[in-house]
Structures are given as structure tokens and as C-alpha cells.
Design a protein around this motif. Structure first.
Motif, short mmCIF file in Angstrom:
data_model
loop_
_atom_site.label_atom_id
_atom_site.label_comp_id
_atom_site.label_asym_id
_atom_site.label_seq_id
_atom_site.Cartn_x
_atom_site.Cartn_y
_atom_site.Cartn_z
N ASP A 126 0.91 -1.19 -0.11
CA ASP A 126 0.02 -0.18 0.05
C ASP A 126 0.78 1.31 0.14
N SER A 127 1.82 1.18 0.60
CA SER A 127 2.88 2.52 0.97
C SER A 127 3.44 2.58 -0.37
N LEU A 128 3.78 1.31 -1.27
CA LEU A 128 4.64 1.59 -2.23
C LEU A 128 3.43 2.30 -3.44
N MET A 129 2.43 1.77 -3.37
CA MET A 129 1.50 2.26 -4.39
C MET A 129 1.12 3.55 -4.19
N LYS A 130 1.18 3.87 -2.66
CA LYS A 130 0.70 5.42 -2.41
C LYS A 130 1.99 6.44 -3.19
N ALA A 180 1.66 6.69 -6.69
CA ALA A 180 0.54 7.63 -7.18
C ALA A 180 0.90 9.14 -6.85
N ASP A 181 1.88 9.33 -5.99
CA ASP A 181 2.37 10.76 -5.66
C ASP A 181 3.49 11.07 -6.72
N ASN A 182 3.84 10.10 -7.51
CA ASN A 182 5.08 10.26 -8.46
C ASN A 182 4.39 10.19 -9.79
N ILE A 230 3.72 -3.54 -8.57
CA ILE A 230 4.29 -4.72 -7.90
C ILE A 230 4.04 -5.80 -8.63
N VAL A 231 5.06 -6.36 -9.21
CA VAL A 231 4.92 -7.50 -10.28
C VAL A 231 4.42 -9.03 -9.56
N GLY A 232 4.92 -8.99 -8.41
CA GLY A 232 4.91 -10.26 -7.62
C GLY A 232 4.91 -9.81 -6.10
N VAL A 253 12.90 3.40 -1.60
CA VAL A 253 12.10 3.47 -2.74
C VAL A 253 11.86 5.22 -3.19
N LYS A 254 11.30 5.77 -2.14
CA LYS A 254 11.10 7.16 -2.18
C LYS A 254 12.24 7.67 -3.04
#
Ligand code: GDP
Ligand code: MG
Length: 844
Positions: free
Chosen positions: A659-663, A666-668, A675-677, A733-734
Motif C-alpha cells: 500500500d505504501s509503495l502504491m501510494k 501515485a504521488d509520483n 508490483i509484479v509479484g 524507494v522514495k
């Protein structure tokens, strides 16, 4: 009657035109060529000639040895007086090989019989009748059936005659062929059958006048229908009667058909669909082929395809969604619930990170969860029920980091009351506000625990003021929210907090049906190599019992064992009680609905349906990722991407990180994150393959790659990183996304040892007798203990020994004794990983 050409004759007898011409020449018959007609007389002459000439040659020259042999055997059958059984098919073959077959008839008598038969046939010139005869002869073995067969043959002949009148040209050829056949038949079956034939002939001529028009092929087809059975499937003779009945049906097929209303789910197995239409799967597959759909009997086809097939077959398709079925099943399960009783409130603790949620809960249940947590953050939702003086309260412990937003939202749905923890020294923070929003969205009462009241900097009034601006008004200010000042450290105010909870619960009178098939929610699930899938379930309605069949999200299974939060085996759990169950097929997601089903088959069906749905979505996502990478690899466009494959120790962490990654993504706008897997458990070779295929970075959160995967990583040049603190992962990641990768401290694993034996010495405590499998084990570095590639402890070495000597480092391939500081739970098979923090340039 009509004449035939040499060519037509050749087709009938199955010889090449050239050969036939040659034979005609040998017989002294003058023909101009393939298209010239030959008379019956000429044909006869030819036949005679062939007989004679073949009679002189050996049977072997006849070419088709097999057939020859059989014919002989039929002949001997005849001589024994019994009706020859095998006659019919060969007869047909022999006809088509006049030249070949003739030689086998070694007896003059037979020849005579044949000739006579042929003559008779010609006179009658009833090709159809001949055919009927042949059929009859074929069936003569089944004397009882014979009459029926004849009737069928006649009928078939009639129908054929009408349909295929255009092939009249070949009548004579047919007649001849039949004649030969008959001749042979009579040869083998004796005069009795001949007379039968004649009787038949007598019956038929009038009706069959047109029957002559049949082509050889037409008749052949007829025989395929009936004769084939006798011939091709000798082994199935016994079912001949049944088949005949069938053949009859097939022939008269346009009879009325039953039209089924076929309920077509979103996906269905070919065999199941056939069953619904009461037809053989093979038949349906044939139909599908004609429609251009290739599928095997066990293949699953989609709804659209299934509907087309059903309609093609003339039935009525009714599309039914799995959801409909699921809903009706779940509704009926729900109907069985009964016995409404008061139940304990379910309380979720929310609040900003480090404001003391875990400490507070720990204090309440007098356990120490916060102690062993990596980075001091709660990594997954735990659930506990606590017996207070005033009654039972169930707590869901949700973690505080923004990464857990979605889980917290789910927590709120399972929640009756939200406790909002706000540190009195810190005040309202971003996640405090989020928590307020979640509680409001869920429509549940909010109790504010103003924590760390023991601190000097504590300012509870400031908290009240700040929350006031978010519509959270204390009772004493005229609002409806209870504020309680507490200290998780000293325990101050905690009783008041519990009392506030009980009070609220009393007012709201929570009840639930206590009997019937249980319903609940997944709090968390992990994969444990020893015990399999362990799932924390919060029962919400009904009673969950050991042995029940559970459907939980996409997973299902029988409850093999059930434990309370203290690991004690229990047999039943009622509403608001959290339990750990063993026995599910896989790890469901936190927040998944749980339902007890009446039978395993239905549970599996629904679980599979849900699986299919999710897989489709996942597959689409993977395709997307591949497309994206293709796009980038082609160097076209400005789109950059970051593909991620994520493995984590527990489902909760996995979800949170995703979820954090998707967030972040989304911000970027500049970089696409996919997320492929993802999954729970150690990183395996398959994961690496997927990552390599989709140019993904692999993140292991508290999990490690196994040996094969590590090898793969090196071979394929996959970027793989381990983390044990969510902040670090998200932070990396950020930074990567914002192009701000700077030199930073990172961990590097420098050595790995496998535990081979465990010793306990009174002097040194627990020593893990290990062999260093990779790198170097250094005494001065931090370590982690891994079990099944999942991190179970992080700490440091207390001692490192080679035999009895203390050493500073041990190299790969060497045995050593490792003592882990403050940790006595090392087991044989565990791995001990030594890492160091190094400063390095990071490039994602
Ligand atoms: P969470 O992130 O909200 O779960 O917070 P934790 O329970 O992990 O607590 C964060 C830190 O605050 C820990 O170091 C706790 O020891 C400390 N802490 C929690 N409650 C109190 C309290 O009432 N008083 C004081 N002085 N410290 C507290
Ligand atoms: Mg915590």
C-alpha cells in the motif's frame, strides 16, 4: 441399365485405372481409354479372366495378404456349416480389390457361386437391394437381430436413395460390387443365406427402384453407419444392439430435442458443461472444434465461450455470476445463525507512530510485544482478548505507521470502538488525524487515550484543543468523546480507560448470534513451515469449532487446530473472540471475510472462483509491467518504471508495504511503480525468474532468498534487497523515485552459517554448533537468526569458537560454535547471518 466407364469401375473395385486397363487388355476386352464405357458383358468377361488368371498365381501375389487369410478362414467357417460371422467387412474390401480377391477363391465351386450370384444380381439390377443384402449378411451372425437390421438397411437405403439420386451413374458399378459381395457372402454363408437374400430382394425391388441410384459412396456411407460397427469394433460386438439403436436414432435424428436451461457460471470445466446439457464431453468437444474452440475435457472455459457453445447446441444459456452463487450461499449460511447474545466489544487502538499504542496494549494484557519488534514498529495486526474486572474486551493492535493505512481501515470495520492514542507531549500528528477519519468513516465511537501523561512535557489540554479542531470534542466540553489521561509506563489511568470502554459497550449493547456457522474476519495470516498456514481470525458471529470448514478470502480448509492468543488449544470460539486456526490452504489477506461452510467442495469452489478473479487481475498487472518495461527498453517515450517483487514474513507487512509503495507511486508522476509479484515467505527461484522476466527489483522484508534463488540472483543480475524496517524500504524507494539517491549506510551480509547441532554448557549457555556456508562469520558484527528463510531474531554474537578456542572470525566451510546473546531458541537447521553496516552509493 446405365453403363459405367472404366474409370468409374476402377473406383468401385479400388484398382487404379491403369491396372484395370491392363487387366481388360489381358482379358481381351477392347476399351478405348479411361472414359470409355464398358458393358456388363465385358465386366463379366473380365471377372472370369481374372479368376482364372489368379487361380494360377499364388495367393501371395494378390498383394493384400491379410485379407486373403481372412477370407480363407471365412471359407472354412462356411464349410463347417455355421453362418460365417466375419464375412461382411472383408467382402466389401474384397470387392474393391477384385483383382486381389479373386485369386483367393481357390475353389471352382466358389467361383461358380460367385458368378451365379453376380448374374442374379445383374438381372435384378437392384443395387440397393444388394446393399441391403450385404447389410443383412453382415448381421446374420446375430440371427435374432437380422430382421431388424434389414429393416434398418432398407430404411437407410431409401433415405440415401432420395438424397443421393445424382449419383446414378454408378449404379451398375455398385450393382456389380454388390454382386461380388453377394457372391462371396453366399459362398461363405451358404445357400440358406442366399435364399434369405432372395427373399429380401423380392421385398425390395419396387421400393428400391430408385435405390439403384445410390452411388457406391452413398452406400458406403450407409455402411459406415451400420457396417462399421460390425467391422471396426469387433471387440464391441456385444453392444451392437445398443449401437444399432443409436444408429437408428442418429439417422432419424431431427426428432424433438430437449432444450435445457443451462446455468453458465463465469468459468466452467468442459466436462461439467457437457454434463449440464446431458451430453458426452466428446460430442461437445467436437462441436466446439467446429466452432474453432479447441479444448480438452478438463479445461476450464470462460462464460462467453460456454454460452456460445450452449447456444450452438440449441440450449438456452443462462449466465450466472459466481458472485450470485456466492451471495446466495453466504446468505443461506447467515440464515442459520441464531441465539443472539451479548458479546464483548472489539476495540482497535489507533494513533500516530510512537505515541504508545503497543505499550498501552501491552500494559493492558501484561505482555511484551513491543520488545522483540524490529525497529520498534508493530509489523502486523495482533488480536487479543483481555479479561478485565468489568468484562471481556477484545483488542486489535494496529500499527502506527502510515504504511498500515489500509489495514487500519480494515481494522476499523471489524471494530466497535476506536481508542485513539495521542501522546500528551507530542499532540495531534498526521496519523492521529487519519485515525479520526477512519473512526468517523466506520461510524464507531472514539475514545481518546491521552498517553504519556507521566512525562513532564505532557500537555493533555493541548491535545483536547487540537482534536477539537477535528470535531472530536470532549464530554466535559459538551461533546461526545471520552478523554482519558493514561500512562502506558506507569499504568496510571488505564483502569479508567477500560471502564470507559465497558461503559460505552454497555450503552451500545453489542450482541451477536452465538450459534450457527461462524463468520469473522482475518486479522493476519502467516506461513509456518512446521504448522502450515496459521491464520488469526476474529470471530464475529456464530461459533467457530475445531473441524469446521472455513472459507477465508481466496483460501479454504478444515480447521485442524485452534488456539487462543496465548497459544492454548481451544475447541470453540464465539463472537468477538480472536483465535489462531491451522489448516487453511494458503494465507488469506488481512481483512478477508471468514465463513464456515457446510461442505468442503463448495468452500473450494468459492475459493477457486475468487482465486481466478484475483489471478486475472494479477496477470493483467504483470502484462502491464512487461509492456511497460518493453516500452522503456525500446527507448521510446519518457516513461520510466520501477517494477518490484516483494516478499515478506507476514501478510500484514506485505499489505502495508504494498500500500505504501502504491501510494508513493501515485504521488509520483515521472516513474511508474508496479508490483509484479508478492507473497509471504522466503524468496525462491521462481520469484527471481519472475523478477528477471519483468526487470523487477526484489525486496525481502524479514525474509531471505534460499540457496537456489541466490544463485539465480547472481546469474541473472537481479537487484535484490533485504529490509527489516518498513521505513527503510519505503525510504529507499522514495529516494530512488525522486532521484535523490545519496551515499547512505546500508547493511551487507558478510557471512552465513548453518546450525548443525545444539549444545548446552553450564558455562557458556546455549551454543549452536554450526558450519559456515558462505563468507565469514565475524564476532564483532550484528547477526540475525533465520528459520525457513524468515528472520526470527536480530541481535549479536556472544561467543565464537573453533573447538575450545575463542576466535574472532571463522571462514566458509569451517565448523564453529556460536553463542547468541540473549537468545536461547536457536534450533538445528536455523541459519545465522552476520551483517555489517557499510556506507555505499545506492542505485535502485
Ligand atoms: P506505538 O508505535 O504507538 O505502538 O508506540 P510504542 O508502544 O511502540 O511506544 C513508543 C515509545 O513510547 C516506546 O519507547 C515506549 O516506551 C514509549 N512510551 C509508550 N507509552 C509511554 C508512556 O505512557 N510514558 C512514557 N514515558 N513513554 C511511553
Ligand atoms: Mg506499535
Amino acid at each position: 441399365m446405365a453403363q459405367v466407364t472404366v474409370k468409374q469401375l476402377s473406383e468401385v473395385v479400388g484398382a487404379t485405372v491403369e491396372r484395370l486397363l491392363e487387366q481388360l487388355k489381358d482379358a481381351g476386352i477392347e476399351v478405348a481409354g479411361a472414359d470409355s464405357e464398358i458393358t456388363d458383358e465385358q465386366k463379366f468377361k473380365l471377372l472370369d479372366h481374372l479368376r482364372n488368371s489368379h487361380g494360377k498365381t499364388s495367393a501371395a501375389t494378390a498383394g493384400k495378404g491379410k485379407i486373403t487369410l481372412k477370407r480363407r478362414s471365412t471359407a472354412s467357417l462356411k464349410s463347417s456349416g455355421s453362418k460365417a460371422v466375419n464375412v461382411e467387412v472383408r467382402k466389401k474390401r474384397s470387392i474393391s480389390k477384385v483383382s486381389d480377391s479373386a485369386p483367393e477363391t481357390d475353389s471352382k465351386e466358389k467361383e461358380k457361386a460367385e458368378i451365379q450370384a453376380l448374374m442374379a444380381e445383374k438381372e435384378a439390377r437392384e443395387a440397393v437391394r444388394a446393399e441391403a443384402e450385404v447389410v443383412a449378411i453382415e448381421k446374420s451372425k446375430e440371427a435374432a437381430k437380422q430382421r431388424e437390421e434389414e429393416a434398418i438397411a432398407k430404411k437407410e437405403a431409401e433415405v440415401k436413395a432420395r438424397i443421393e439420386a445424382e449419383q446414378q451413374a454408378k449404379v451398375v458399378a455398385n450393382a456389380k460390387a454388390r454382386g461380388a459381395a453377394k457372391a462371396e457372402a453366399s459362398k461363405t454363408t451358404g445357400s440358406s443365406s442366399s435364399s434369405d437374400d432372395r427373399n429380401k430382394n423380392a421385398q425390395k425391388p419396387a421400393a428400391k427402384g430408385r435405390g439403384k441410384g445410390d452411388t457406391r459412396y452413398g452406400r458406403k456411407e450407409l455402411h459406415v453407419a451400420s457396417g462399421k460397427k460390425g467391422r471396426g469394433k469387433k471387440t464391441s460386438r456385444k453392444v451392437l444392439a445398443a449401437q444399432n439403436a443409436e444408429a437408428k436414432h442418429a439417422f432419424e435424428k431431427p426428432v424433438e430435442k430437449i432444450v435445457y436451461d443451462v446455468d453458465v457460471p463465469e468459468t466452467i470445466k468442459v466436462s461439467d458443461l457437457a454434463l449440464k446439457m446431458s451430453m458426452k464431453a466428446g460430442e461437445m468437444i467436437k462441436t466446439m472444434m467446429t466452432m474453432g474452440v479447441m479444448a480438452t475435457i478438463n479445461q476450464v472455459i470462460d462464460q462467453d465461450t460456454a454460452i456460445l457453445i450452449v447456444e450452438e447446441l440449441g440450449h438456452k444459456a443462462i449466465a450466472s455470476s459466481a458472485d450470485d452463487r456466492e451471495n446466495s450461499l453466504l446468505a443461506s449460511a447467515g440464515d442459520e445463525l441464531h441465539g443472539e447474545l451479548p458479546r464483548p466489544p472489539v476495540v482497535t487502538i489507533m494513533g500516530h507512530v510512537d505515541h504508545g499504542k503497543t505499550s498501552l496494549l501491552d500494559h493492558i494484557r501484561e505482555a511484551k510485544v513491543a520488545h522483540g519488534e524490529a525497529g520498534g514498529i508493530t509489523q502486523h495486526i495482533g488480536a487479543y482478548h483481555v479479561e478485565t474486572d468489568k468484562g471481556v474486551i477484545t483488542f486489535l493492535d494496529t500499527p502506527g505507521h502510515a504504511a498500515f493505512t489500509s489495514m487500519r481501515a480494515r481494522g476499523a470495520q471489524a471494530t466497535d470502538i476506536v481508542i485513539l492514542v495521542v501522546a500528551a507531549d507530542d499532540g495531534v500528528m498526521p496519523q492521529t488525524i487519519e485515525a479520526v477519519q477512519h473512526a468517523k468513516a466506520a461510524g464507531v465511537p472514539l475514545i481518546i487515550a491521552v498517553n504519556k501523561i507521566d512525562l513532564e512535557a505532557a500537555d493533555p489540554d493541548r491535545v483536547k484543543t487540537e482534536l477539537g479542531s477535528h470535531d472530536v470534542i470532549p464530554e466535559d466540553w459538551g461533546g461526545e468523546n471520552i478523554f482519558v489521561n493514561v500512562s502506558a509506563k506507569t499504568g496510571e489511568g488505564i483502569d479508567d480507560l477500560l471502564e470507559a470502554i465497558n461503559l460505552t459497550a454497555e450503552v451500545l449493547e453489542y450482541t451477536a448470534p452465538a450459534k450457527g456457522p461462524a463468520q469473522g474476519i482475518v486479522v493476519e495470516a502467516t506461513l509456518d513451515k512446521g504448522r502450515g498456514v496459521t491464520t488469526t481470525v476474529l470471530v464475529q458471529k456464530g461459533g467457530l469449532r475445531k473441524g469446521d470448514i472455513l472459507l477465508a478470502g481466496q483460501e479454504y480448509g478444515r480447521v485442524r487446530a485452534m488456539f487462543d492468543e496465548n497459544g492454548k488449544q481451544i475447541d470453540e470460539a464465539g463472537p468477538s473472540i480472536p483465535v489462531v486456526v491451522l489448516g487453511l490452504s494458503g494465507t488469506p489477506a488481512a481483512g478477508d471475510q471468514v465463513q464456515v461452510m457446510t461442505d468442503e467442495k463448495t468452500a473450494r469452489e468459492l475459493a477457486e472462483n475468487r482465486h481466478h478473479k484475483v489471478r486475472d487481475v494479477k496477470f493483467a498487472a504483470q502484462q502491464q509491467a512487461k509492456l511497460d518495461s518493453l516500452f522503456t527498453n525500446l527507448g521510446k517515450g519518457e516513461v520510466k518504471f520501477l517494477n518490484i517483487l516483494l516478499k515478506a514474513d507476514v501478510q500484514g507487512s506485505l499489505e502495508a508495504i504494498k500500500d505504501s509503495l502504491m501510494k508513493l507511486a501515485a504521488d509520483n508522476d515521472e516513474v511508474d511503480v508496479a508490483i509484479v509479484g508478492s507473497g509471504v515467505g522466503g524468496i525462491n527461484d521462481t520469484d527471481i525468474s519472475l523478477a528477471a522476466a519483468s526487470n523487477a527489483v526484489v525486496f525481502g522484508f524479514n525474509v531471505r532468498a534460499d540457496a537456489a534463488a541466490r544463485k539465480s540472483v547472481a546469474e541473472r543480475g537481479v537487484d535484490m534487497r533485504y529490509y527489516s524496517v518498513i521505513y527503510d524500504l519505503i525510504g529507499d524507494v522514495k529516494d530512488a523515485l525522486t532521484g535523490m539517491l545519496s551515499a547512505k549506510f546500508r547493511e551487507e551480509i558478510i557471512g552465513l552459517a548453518e546450525v548443525k547441532d545444539i549444545f548446552r554448557s553450564p558455562k557458556f549457555g546455549l551454543i549452536a554448533g554450526s558450519i559456515v556456508t558462505e563468507g565469514t562469520i565475524k564476532k564483532s558484527q550484528p547477526i540475525r537468526v533465520l528459520r525457513d528463510d524468515v528472520v526470527i531474531y536480530e541481535g549479536e554474537l556472544e561467543s565464537l569458537r573453533r573447538f575450545k578456542d575463542m576466535v574472532d572470525e571463522v571462514k566458509s566451510g569451517t565448523e564453529c560454535g556460536i553463542g547468541v546473546k540473549n537468545y536461547n531458541d536457536v534450533k538445528i537447521g536455523d541459519q545465522i547471518e552476520v551483517f555489517e553496516r557499510v556506507e555505499m552509493e545506492r542505485v535502485l
